[in-house]
Design an enzyme around this catalytic site. Structure first.
Site, PDB file in Angstrom:
ATOM      1  N   TRP A 153      17.892  16.732 -25.248  1.00 45.13           N
ATOM      2  CA  TRP A 153      16.783  17.397 -25.607  1.00 45.13           C
ATOM      3  C   TRP A 153      15.784  16.422 -26.591  1.00 45.13           C
ATOM      4  O   TRP A 153      14.602  16.699 -26.873  1.00 45.13           O
ATOM      5  CB  TRP A 153      17.867  18.643 -26.124  1.00 45.13           C
ATOM      6  CG  TRP A 153      18.191  18.568 -27.168  1.00 45.13           C
ATOM      7  CD1 TRP A 153      19.951  18.717 -26.804  1.00 45.13           C
ATOM      8  CD2 TRP A 153      18.546  18.573 -28.628  1.00 45.13           C
ATOM      9  NE1 TRP A 153      20.498  18.709 -27.912  1.00 45.13           N
ATOM     10  CE2 TRP A 153      19.482  18.911 -28.957  1.00 45.13           C
ATOM     11  CE3 TRP A 153      17.612  17.618 -29.519  1.00 45.13           C
ATOM     12  CZ2 TRP A 153      20.070  18.140 -30.430  1.00 45.13           C
ATOM     13  CZ3 TRP A 153      17.407  17.926 -30.918  1.00 45.13           C
ATOM     14  CH2 TRP A 153      18.550  17.629 -31.497  1.00 45.13           C
ATOM     15  N   ASN A 154      16.060  15.268 -27.486  1.00 46.67           N
ATOM     16  CA  ASN A 154      14.754  15.150 -28.423  1.00 46.67           C
ATOM     17  C   ASN A 154      13.716  14.723 -28.265  1.00 46.67           C
ATOM     18  O   ASN A 154      12.513  14.884 -28.313  1.00 46.67           O
ATOM     19  CB  ASN A 154      16.185  13.953 -29.596  1.00 46.67           C
ATOM     20  CG  ASN A 154      16.257  12.790 -28.654  1.00 46.67           C
ATOM     21  OD1 ASN A 154      16.447  13.185 -27.432  1.00 46.67           O
ATOM     22  ND2 ASN A 154      16.758  12.298 -29.715  1.00 46.67           N
ATOM     23  N   LYS A 177      18.713  15.204 -14.380  1.00 50.48           N
ATOM     24  CA  LYS A 177      19.374  16.189 -15.089  1.00 50.48           C
ATOM     25  C   LYS A 177      19.177  16.094 -16.361  1.00 50.48           C
ATOM     26  O   LYS A 177      19.452  15.353 -17.160  1.00 50.48           O
ATOM     27  CB  LYS A 177      21.042  15.743 -15.113  1.00 50.48           C
ATOM     28  CG  LYS A 177      21.644  17.140 -15.501  1.00 50.48           C
ATOM     29  CD  LYS A 177      21.332  18.131 -15.546  1.00 50.48           C
ATOM     30  CE  LYS A 177      22.276  18.865 -16.595  1.00 50.48           C
ATOM     31  NZ  LYS A 177      21.379  18.796 -18.054  1.00 50.48           N
ATOM     32  N   GLY A 230      22.711  11.070 -24.502  1.00 52.20           N
ATOM     33  CA  GLY A 230      22.976  12.068 -24.682  1.00 52.20           C
ATOM     34  C   GLY A 230      23.962  11.572 -26.204  1.00 52.20           C
ATOM     35  O   GLY A 230      23.867  10.437 -26.595  1.00 52.20           O
ATOM     36  N   GLY A 231      24.667  12.359 -26.314  1.00 51.25           N
ATOM     37  CA  GLY A 231      25.553  12.032 -27.173  1.00 51.25           C
ATOM     38  C   GLY A 231      27.008  11.769 -26.760  1.00 51.25           C
ATOM     39  O   GLY A 231      27.534  11.001 -25.251  1.00 51.25           O
ATOM     40  N   GLU A 252      22.994   5.239 -23.758  1.00 49.06           N
ATOM     41  CA  GLU A 252      22.174   5.065 -24.330  1.00 49.06           C
ATOM     42  C   GLU A 252      23.245   6.380 -25.812  1.00 49.06           C
ATOM     43  O   GLU A 252      22.833   7.622 -25.217  1.00 49.06           O
ATOM     44  CB  GLU A 252      20.987   5.667 -24.501  1.00 49.06           C
ATOM     45  CG  GLU A 252      20.492   4.081 -23.369  1.00 49.06           C
ATOM     46  CD  GLU A 252      20.323   3.059 -23.704  1.00 49.06           C
ATOM     47  OE1 GLU A 252      20.742   2.555 -25.264  1.00 49.06           O
ATOM     48  OE2 GLU A 252      19.487   2.033 -23.170  1.00 49.06           O
ATOM     49  N   LEU A 253      23.607   5.874 -26.389  1.00 51.25           N
ATOM     50  CA  LEU A 253      24.794   7.169 -27.384  1.00 51.25           C
ATOM     51  C   LEU A 253      24.299   7.278 -28.878  1.00 51.25           C
ATOM     52  O   LEU A 253      22.855   6.659 -29.095  1.00 51.25           O
ATOM     53  CB  LEU A 253      25.961   7.122 -26.954  1.00 51.25           C
ATOM     54  CG  LEU A 253      25.979   6.390 -26.029  1.00 51.25           C
ATOM     55  CD1 LEU A 253      27.556   6.446 -25.629  1.00 51.25           C
ATOM     56  CD2 LEU A 253      26.188   7.977 -24.919  1.00 51.25           C
ATOM     57  N   CYS A 286      18.178   9.141 -31.751  1.00 50.69           N
ATOM     58  CA  CYS A 286      19.691   8.752 -32.298  1.00 50.69           C
ATOM     59  C   CYS A 286      19.396   7.648 -32.771  1.00 50.69           C
ATOM     60  O   CYS A 286      20.512   6.692 -33.461  1.00 50.69           O
ATOM     61  CB  CYS A 286      19.543   7.759 -30.698  1.00 50.69           C
ATOM     62  SG  CYS A 286      18.213   7.360 -29.617  1.00 50.69           S
ATOM     63  N   GLU A 387      27.642  10.962 -37.424  1.00 52.65           N
ATOM     64  CA  GLU A 387      25.929  11.617 -36.685  1.00 52.65           C
ATOM     65  C   GLU A 387      25.882  13.089 -36.853  1.00 52.65           C
ATOM     66  O   GLU A 387      26.162  14.014 -36.438  1.00 52.65           O
ATOM     67  CB  GLU A 387      25.414  11.105 -35.210  1.00 52.65           C
ATOM     68  CG  GLU A 387      24.267  11.546 -34.517  1.00 52.65           C
ATOM     69  CD  GLU A 387      24.336  11.101 -33.208  1.00 52.65           C
ATOM     70  OE1 GLU A 387      24.856  11.477 -32.265  1.00 52.65           O
ATOM     71  OE2 GLU A 387      22.867  10.619 -33.212  1.00 52.65           O
TER      72      GLU A 387
HETATM   73  P1  NAD Z   1      24.354  15.696 -24.786  1.00 47.65           P
HETATM   74  O1  NAD Z   1      25.466  14.621 -24.882  1.00 47.65           O
HETATM   75  O2  NAD Z   1      24.689  17.340 -25.687  1.00 47.65           O
HETATM   76  O3  NAD Z   1      23.601  16.051 -23.804  1.00 47.65           O
HETATM   77  C1  NAD Z   1      23.031  15.078 -23.283  1.00 47.65           C
HETATM   78  C2  NAD Z   1      22.417  15.151 -21.122  1.00 47.65           C
HETATM   79  O4  NAD Z   1      24.424  15.580 -20.648  1.00 47.65           O
HETATM   80  C3  NAD Z   1      22.544  16.794 -21.015  1.00 47.65           C
HETATM   81  O5  NAD Z   1      21.130  17.083 -20.124  1.00 47.65           O
HETATM   82  C4  NAD Z   1      22.981  18.126 -20.682  1.00 47.65           C
HETATM   83  O6  NAD Z   1      23.708  19.351 -19.980  1.00 47.65           O
HETATM   84  C5  NAD Z   1      24.694  16.333 -19.551  1.00 47.65           C
HETATM   85  N1  NAD Z   1      25.941  16.586 -20.080  1.00 47.65           N
HETATM   86  C6  NAD Z   1      26.599  17.647 -20.877  1.00 47.65           C
HETATM   87  N2  NAD Z   1      28.071  17.954 -20.311  1.00 47.65           N
HETATM   88  C7  NAD Z   1      27.572  17.116 -19.190  1.00 47.65           C
HETATM   89  C8  NAD Z   1      29.064  16.754 -18.208  1.00 47.65           C
HETATM   90  N3  NAD Z   1      29.344  17.237 -18.392  1.00 47.65           N
HETATM   91  N4  NAD Z   1      28.273  16.073 -17.027  1.00 47.65           N
HETATM   92  C9  NAD Z   1      27.474  15.285 -17.187  1.00 47.65           C
HETATM   93  N5  NAD Z   1      26.205  15.503 -17.872  1.00 47.65           N
HETATM   94  C10 NAD Z   1      26.428  16.549 -18.828  1.00 47.65           C
HETATM   95  O7  NAD Z   1      23.278  15.507 -25.559  1.00 47.65           O
HETATM   96  P2  NAD Z   1      22.672  16.131 -26.638  1.00 47.65           P
HETATM   97  O8  NAD Z   1      22.739  17.437 -27.619  1.00 47.65           O
HETATM   98  O9  NAD Z   1      21.782  16.435 -25.383  1.00 47.65           O
HETATM   99  O10 NAD Z   1      21.341  14.627 -27.278  1.00 47.65           O
HETATM  100  C11 NAD Z   1      21.697  14.418 -28.996  1.00 47.65           C
HETATM  101  C12 NAD Z   1      22.667  13.120 -28.358  1.00 47.65           C
HETATM  102  O11 NAD Z   1      21.717  12.264 -27.607  1.00 47.65           O
HETATM  103  C13 NAD Z   1      22.828  12.228 -29.808  1.00 47.65           C
HETATM  104  O12 NAD Z   1      24.325  12.030 -30.089  1.00 47.65           O
HETATM  105  C14 NAD Z   1      21.414  11.513 -29.600  1.00 47.65           C
HETATM  106  O13 NAD Z   1      22.911   9.928 -30.598  1.00 47.65           O
HETATM  107  C15 NAD Z   1      21.965  10.713 -28.356  1.00 47.65           C
HETATM  108  N6  NAD Z   1      20.124  10.166 -27.887  1.00 47.65           N
HETATM  109  C16 NAD Z   1      20.931   8.472 -28.066  1.00 47.65           C
HETATM  110  C17 NAD Z   1      19.665   7.623 -27.416  1.00 47.65           C
HETATM  111  C18 NAD Z   1      19.392   6.535 -27.091  1.00 47.65           C
HETATM  112  O14 NAD Z   1      19.003   5.628 -26.721  1.00 47.65           O
HETATM  113  N7  NAD Z   1      20.624   5.598 -27.960  1.00 47.65           N
HETATM  114  C19 NAD Z   1      18.294   8.515 -27.752  1.00 47.65           C
HETATM  115  C20 NAD Z   1      17.931  10.244 -27.838  1.00 47.65           C
HETATM  116  C21 NAD Z   1      18.863  10.836 -28.216  1.00 47.65           C
END
Ligand code: NAD
Length: 494
Positions: A153-154, A177, A230-231, A252-253, A286, A387
């Site tokens: 979401w960021n 997605k 994502g996370g 990318e976490l 991130c 984090e």
């Molecule tokens: P999140 O992991 O909760 O969600 C990310 C995405 O995954 C969302 O679209 C979500 O709906 C989807 N998702 C959740 N469960 C799933 C599943 N079982 N199967 C498939 N998709 C699923 O992350 P967030 O809270 O949206 O974002 C924050 C995190 O993202 C932080 O940890 C941050 O560090 C990381 N992030 C990393 C980078 C990078 O480039 N390394 C950039 C931005 C954010």
């Protein structure tokens, strides 16, 4: 008042969820729902993958020359430029980040499509030298197939386009997605593909909750690759699911990036760099420099400088030009940030700024947390190891270069790091020894379409941006042609 409605695009058509479900999305500044999106389920995900697969194997997309593919990407870049203000405003409504930041990002996104559009017809194979004189062999670089792009979401559009631009340049087709918290800008953006001339089905979207649509998307036999940001817990889960089906994965976490300030640095610049590392985007990046390491000899002075700047940060409406710190994107995340502040206090970190929701009544409806600084943090505290993804900074003292490296690398993550020094030797030595995918020297938070970005350790797998990002969406085929007549002994290797 009726909520604005957004629809997905699947096979070139605007569609709602098959079972008619919707879910709301809220504005983090006023806490109110402002739009709703299709709450998709497995059947919708299935249809999107089928559409992407059909577009990959037959029809106009695979028939296009790579040069024409590149032209489509560049046309898309022009449309994004045209609609940048609208798209940025949608992002702000959903994620509460500053309009200035989101507009800057959306205006920068076209560069990814120009850059990778230019690379599309430079994907080359080779003719192999051979030890078998009667054979001619060559390699081809071919697109992987259907890519599922899952975004957080960021920075919804920017992080999406880091995947889309190389994937499309490579010739893949896509199912996007977006995060359930910030899907609106992605759906508005997806409408531009038809206008740019992309064939139907090349780019499809699926909104909804990860747990509801994720398994179908990730495990579908017609999906070749998952490109995820994502996370780390979600990333690990997706990695396991993908492994069962031998799929390609880019992850990318998260991060817990050290921003290291040496006594020989320009301390004014370093303090501003520390601020930009953690309070920009309310710490929801991130690459947040959430651990500032400061050499003991200048520790008190630097803490004072950082606190002095952070104290003046203006919280407010993210659409307002004067605002410097906006709200947190979701209530869950706001509560998580507040709970980490409790943990840091309980573990004995010294709170020198913030530490709570702001008292200002005009901010009461928004999901704000004050810029918060903990001093005298020890690197083994949870606030230094986990984090937070919010405006919470830990400042950690160190004695020597060796000490700085030990502390900086003592985390499960390795996304980014900052080094502030006037010594070129120290800059290079530290950059060599830091276990991070990106190191910034005397700056912080610089990214580019030309520069590979990604994590060491638990911060991820693979790289986005830069020429080699296109390799993440390609696979190599080797073709052997027999130039001789006849097939020799069929029971032995040729
Ligand atoms: P999140 O992991 O909760 O969600 C990310 C995405 O995954 C969302 O679209 C979500 O709906 C989807 N998702 C959740 N469960 C799933 C599943 N079982 N199967 C498939 N998709 C699923 O992350 P967030 O809270 O949206 O974002 C924050 C995190 O993202 C932080 O940890 C941050 O560090 C990381 N992030 C990393 C980078 C990078 O480039 N390394 C950039 C931005 C954010």
């Amino acid at each position: 008042m009726a909520l604005e409605q957004f629809r997905n695009i699947v096979a070139g058509r605007k569609v709602e969820a098959k079972d008619g479900g919707w879910f709301p999305t809220a504005n983090p500044f006023d806490g109110k729902d402002w739009a709703e999106l299709p709450r998709c389920g497995p059947a919708d995900a299935e249809a999107a993958v089928e559409a992407a697969h059909a577009a990959f194997i037959a029809g106009d997309w695979p028939a296009l020359t790579a040069t024409k593919r590149g032209k489509l990407l560049r046309k898309l870049a022009e449309l994004i430029e045209r609609d940048a203000e609208k798209l940025a405003a949608l992002e702000v409504r959903d994620n509460g980040k500053l309009y200035a930041e989101m507009l800057g990002q959306v205006r920068y996104i076209p560069e990814w499509f120009h850059y990778f559009g230019g690379l599309a017809d430079k994907i080359e194979g080779g003719v192999l030298p051979t030890d078998k004189p009667q054979m001619f062999s060559y390699t081809k670089r071919e697109p992987l197939g259907v890519v599922v792009a899952i975004t957080p979401w960021n920075s919804p559009l920017m992080l999406l386009c880091w995947k889309l631009a190389p994937a499309l340049a490579a010739g893949c087709t896509i199912v996007i997605k977006p995060s359930e918290f910030t899907s609106a800008s992605t759906l508005a953006f997806a409408e531009l593909f038809a206008e740019a001339g992309f064939p139907a089905g090349v780019v499809n979207t699926i909104t909804g909750f990860g747990g509801e649509v994720g398994p179908t998307l990730v495990e579908h036999p017609k999906v070749a690759k998952i490109a995820f940001t994502g996370g780390d817990a979600t990333g690990a889960h997706i990695y396991q699911q993908a492994a069962r089906h031998i799929k390609h994965v880019t992850l990318e976490l998260g991060g817990k990036s050290p921003n290291i300030i040496f006594e020989d640095a320009n301390l004014e610049d370093a303090a501003r760099g520390a601020i930009s590392g953690i309070f920009a985007a309310s710490g929801q990046t991130c690459i947040a420099g959430s651990r500032v390491l400061v050499q003991r000899s200048v520790y008190d002075e630097v803490v004072e400088k950082i606190v002095a700047i952070a104290r003046t940060a203006k919280l407010g409406d993210p659409m307002d030009e004067a605002t410097q710190v906006g709200p947190i994107t979701t209530t869950q995340q706001r509560d998580k940030v507040l709970s980490y502040i409790d943990v840091a206090n309980a573990d004995g970190a010294r709170c020198v700024l913030g530490g709570k929701r702001p008292d200002d009544a005009s901010l009461a409806d928004g999901w704000f947390v004050e810029p918060t600084i903990f001093a005298d943090v020890s690197n083994d505290m949870r606030i230094a190891q986990e984090e937070v993804f919010g405006p919470v900074l830990s400042i950690i003292p160190f004695e020597s270069d060796e000490d700085a490296i030990r502390i900086a690398n003592d985390t499960i993550y390795g996304l980014a790091a900052g080094v502030w020094t006037s010594s070129i030797a120290r800059a290079i030595t530290m950059s060599d020894r830091l276990r991070a995918g990106t190191v910034w020297v005397n700056t912080y938070r610089a990214v580019s379409f030309m520069a590979p970005f990604g994590g060491y350790k638990k911060s991820g797998i693979g790289r986005e941006s830069g020429q080699h990002a296109i390799d993440e969406y390609l696979q190599t085929k080797c073709v052997w042609i027999n130039l001789a007549d006849g097939v020799p002994n069929p029971f032995v290797l040729r």
